[in-house]
Scaffold this motif. Structure first.
Motif, short mmCIF file in Angstrom:
data_model
loop_
_atom_site.label_atom_id
_atom_site.label_comp_id
_atom_site.label_asym_id
_atom_site.label_seq_id
_atom_site.Cartn_x
_atom_site.Cartn_y
_atom_site.Cartn_z
N SER A 27 0.95 -1.29 -0.02
CA SER A 27 -0.12 0.02 0.07
C SER A 27 0.79 1.10 0.03
CB SER A 27 -0.91 -0.02 1.51
OG SER A 27 -0.03 0.18 2.42
N ARG A 28 0.37 2.43 -0.44
CA ARG A 28 0.87 3.53 -0.41
C ARG A 28 1.45 4.02 1.07
NH1 ARG A 28 -0.57 8.86 -3.46
NH2 ARG A 28 0.52 10.35 -2.42
N GLU A 29 0.44 3.79 1.81
CA GLU A 29 0.98 4.16 3.42
C GLU A 29 1.89 3.34 3.82
OE1 GLU A 29 -2.28 3.39 2.25
OE2 GLU A 29 -2.96 5.47 2.36
N HIS A 31 4.53 1.99 2.07
CA HIS A 31 5.65 2.32 1.40
C HIS A 31 6.20 3.75 1.82
CE1 HIS A 31 8.45 3.61 -1.74
NE2 HIS A 31 8.30 2.22 -2.34
N GLU A 32 5.18 4.73 2.18
CA GLU A 32 5.68 5.90 2.83
C GLU A 32 6.32 5.69 4.37
OE1 GLU A 32 2.07 8.36 2.65
OE2 GLU A 32 2.63 8.99 0.59
N ALA A 38 5.96 7.70 -1.69
CA ALA A 38 4.88 7.18 -1.88
C ALA A 38 5.32 6.03 -3.30
CB ALA A 38 3.57 7.72 -2.83
N PHE A 41 3.12 3.80 -5.64
CA PHE A 41 1.68 4.11 -5.42
C PHE A 41 1.06 5.47 -5.58
CE2 PHE A 41 3.05 0.54 -3.06
CZ PHE A 41 2.03 -0.51 -3.46
N ASP A 42 2.41 6.54 -5.98
CA ASP A 42 2.08 7.78 -6.20
C ASP A 42 1.12 8.02 -7.29
OD1 ASP A 42 2.26 10.60 -5.82
OD2 ASP A 42 4.26 10.84 -6.74
N ASP A 43 -0.03 8.66 -6.72
CA ASP A 43 -1.26 8.91 -7.75
C ASP A 43 -1.11 10.26 -8.35
OD1 ASP A 43 -4.88 9.00 -7.70
OD2 ASP A 43 -3.59 8.57 -9.33
#
Length: 87
Positions: A27-29, A31-32, A38, A41-43
């Motif tokens: 998930s992005r969270e 990874h951060e 991000a 997952f960076d949008d």
């Protein structure tokens, strides 16, 4: 043998550890939390941009390798506004 030993030298070095941990992020969270950014997952809207490029028969990877003037010309020839894309 450890699955993170990508070069099969019998040791998991820091680069292999980093890559292995990044591969496990789901998930992005997560990874951060692990890496401070991000990652994939960076949008940034690139999915929509990629769809538009694909419909015009263009490849993002090829466009990224071009110099800015050449890229703008190719986008304009395809009927796209170069200002709408983030490279």
């Amino acid at each position: 043998m450890d699955w993170m030993d990508f070069n099969n030298d019998g040791e998991v070095d820091s680069t292999e550890m980093f890559l292995g941990e990044e591969m496990l992020c789901s998930s992005r969270e997560e990874h951060e939390a692990l890496f401070g950014d991000a990652g994939d997952f960076d949008d940034d809207g690139s999915d929509e941009e990629d769809d538009e490029l694909e419909m015009a028969g263009l490849d993002r990877d090829e466009l990224e390798l071009m110099d800015e003037d050449e890229r703008c010309e190719v986008l304009e020839d395809a009927g796209l506004d170069p200002d709408d894309f983030d490279f």
